[in-house]
Design an enzyme around this catalytic site. Structure first.
Site, short mmCIF file in Angstrom:
data_model
loop_
_atom_site.label_atom_id
_atom_site.label_comp_id
_atom_site.label_asym_id
_atom_site.label_seq_id
_atom_site.Cartn_x
_atom_site.Cartn_y
_atom_site.Cartn_z
N GLY A 269 0.77 -1.24 0.00
CA GLY A 269 0.00 0.00 0.00
C GLY A 269 0.79 1.29 0.00
O GLY A 269 0.33 2.30 -0.50
N GLU B 134 4.09 4.12 6.37
CA GLU B 134 2.86 3.32 6.20
C GLU B 134 1.86 4.11 5.39
O GLU B 134 1.77 5.33 5.54
CB GLU B 134 2.26 3.04 7.58
CG GLU B 134 2.61 1.69 8.16
CD GLU B 134 1.61 0.60 7.77
OE1 GLU B 134 1.13 0.59 6.61
OE2 GLU B 134 1.31 -0.24 8.62
N ASP C 45 -4.68 1.59 10.95
CA ASP C 45 -6.08 1.33 11.30
C ASP C 45 -6.09 0.80 12.74
O ASP C 45 -5.98 1.57 13.69
CB ASP C 45 -6.63 0.34 10.26
CG ASP C 45 -8.09 0.00 10.43
OD1 ASP C 45 -8.74 0.52 11.35
OD2 ASP C 45 -8.61 -0.82 9.64
N LYS D 12 -6.56 6.18 11.01
CA LYS D 12 -7.92 5.99 11.55
C LYS D 12 -7.79 6.02 13.07
O LYS D 12 -7.80 4.97 13.73
CB LYS D 12 -8.51 4.66 11.09
CG LYS D 12 -8.77 4.58 9.59
CD LYS D 12 -9.52 3.30 9.24
CE LYS D 12 -9.59 3.07 7.74
NZ LYS D 12 -10.13 1.74 7.37
N PHE E 217 -13.78 2.78 4.85
CA PHE E 217 -12.89 2.01 4.00
C PHE E 217 -12.54 2.85 2.78
O PHE E 217 -13.43 3.31 2.07
CB PHE E 217 -13.52 0.68 3.58
CG PHE E 217 -12.55 -0.18 2.84
CD1 PHE E 217 -11.60 -0.93 3.53
CD2 PHE E 217 -12.55 -0.21 1.45
CE1 PHE E 217 -10.67 -1.69 2.84
CE2 PHE E 217 -11.62 -0.97 0.76
CZ PHE E 217 -10.68 -1.71 1.46
N ASP F 196 -5.90 -0.47 -1.67
CA ASP F 196 -6.68 -1.33 -2.57
C ASP F 196 -7.96 -1.83 -1.94
O ASP F 196 -8.11 -1.91 -0.72
CB ASP F 196 -5.85 -2.56 -2.94
CG ASP F 196 -5.67 -3.51 -1.75
OD1 ASP F 196 -5.11 -3.09 -0.73
OD2 ASP F 196 -6.14 -4.67 -1.84
P1 IMP Z 1 -3.95 -2.35 10.78
O1 IMP Z 1 -2.92 -3.42 10.90
O2 IMP Z 1 -5.32 -2.78 11.25
O3 IMP Z 1 -3.51 -1.01 11.40
O4 IMP Z 1 -4.17 -2.10 9.24
C1 IMP Z 1 -3.17 -1.60 8.46
C2 IMP Z 1 -3.21 -2.15 7.05
O5 IMP Z 1 -4.54 -2.53 6.64
C3 IMP Z 1 -2.77 -1.07 6.08
O6 IMP Z 1 -1.39 -1.16 5.81
C4 IMP Z 1 -3.62 -1.34 4.86
O7 IMP Z 1 -2.96 -2.23 4.00
C5 IMP Z 1 -4.86 -2.02 5.37
N1 IMP Z 1 -6.00 -1.06 5.49
C6 IMP Z 1 -6.48 -0.50 6.63
N2 IMP Z 1 -7.52 0.32 6.37
C7 IMP Z 1 -7.71 0.27 5.02
C8 IMP Z 1 -8.64 0.92 4.13
O8 IMP Z 1 -9.51 1.73 4.52
N3 IMP Z 1 -8.50 0.62 2.81
C9 IMP Z 1 -7.55 -0.24 2.33
N4 IMP Z 1 -6.66 -0.86 3.13
C10 IMP Z 1 -6.74 -0.62 4.46
MG MG Z 2 -1.13 -2.26 3.35
#
Ligand code: IMP
Ligand code: MG
Length: 181
Positions: free
Chosen positions: A49, A103, A107, A135, A156, A163
């Site tokens: 990403g 990053e 999220d 987020k 999202f 993606d």
């Molecule tokens: P986390 O591990 O829950 O903090 O999520 C981080 C990863 O989830 C990011 O590097 C993204 O690849 C993916 N991600 C989180 N939110 C979104 C979104 O809204 N759209 C697309 N990918 C997301």
């Molecule tokens: Mg990612």
């Protein structure tokens, strides 16, 4: 500029424009430069990403630096699976160096936690996280997010590297999932 787009079975609407993204990227690069311009940091992008963010960030960062990538994965479709796998590990030779992880989005913070875990024991000099999108309401991590570009609610989003089932990474604006009506 298209206000609504379709990817596979979902509709998305324009949320954050290319110019707002550029401003946020430049703000992050300037903040990081203030803190790191007198040393040679290693920027580590989180694939897939973050590839676009890393590219634009580096063009805004006008000081000595190195760049590398790691690859982790936790997302399937619209929600995090909660599993983070390491697909490409940190490069050799990072001990004693200042690391800034780049990053695309933070999220729940699971990915950030896994990065900290991977780096524990590697004797880096310092370690910080910079994310383009944050987020903040969803973030449950124990680690600080040192730099972030744009805070977003629990939506999202796709575009600018992000993606939906591997599609939409090439979009130059950010689009959010349309609410079912
Ligand atoms: P986390 O591990 O829950 O903090 O999520 C981080 C990863 O989830 C990011 O590097 C993204 O690849 C993916 N991600 C989180 N939110 C979104 C979104 O809204 N759209 C697309 N990918 C997301
Ligand atoms: Mg990612």
């Amino acid at each position: 500029m298209d206000k609504t787009i379709t990817l596979l079975d979902k509709q998305f609407e324009l949320f954050i424009s290319e110019s707002e993204i550029s401003e946020a990227v430049a703000r992050i690069a300037n903040a990081v430069a203030r803190d790191y311009k007198d040393e040679i940091p290693i920027f580590i992008g989180v694939l897939n990403g973050a590839f676009m963010f890393v590219s634009d960030f580096l063009k805004s960062y006008a000081h000595a630096c190195e760049v590398s990538f790691v690859k982790l994965s936790s997302y399937r479709g619209l929600t995090s699976t909660g599993l983070v796998k390491t697909l490409l590990d940190f490069p050799e030779g990072i001990q004693g160096r200042s690391i800034v992880v780049l990053e695309d989005i933070v999220d729940t913070g699971r990915t950030v936690q896994e990065i900290y875990h991977l780096l524990s024991g590697s004797n880096v000099k310092s370690f910080r996280i910079a994310t383009l999108f944050f987020k903040s309401q969803m973030y449950k991590g124990e680690y600080p997010i040192d730099y972030f570009g744009i805070e977003i609610p629990d939506r999202f989003i796709v575009g600018y590297g992000l993606d939906y089932q591997e599609q939409g990474r090439n979009l130059r604006h950010i689009y959010q999932l349309k609410q079912e009506s």
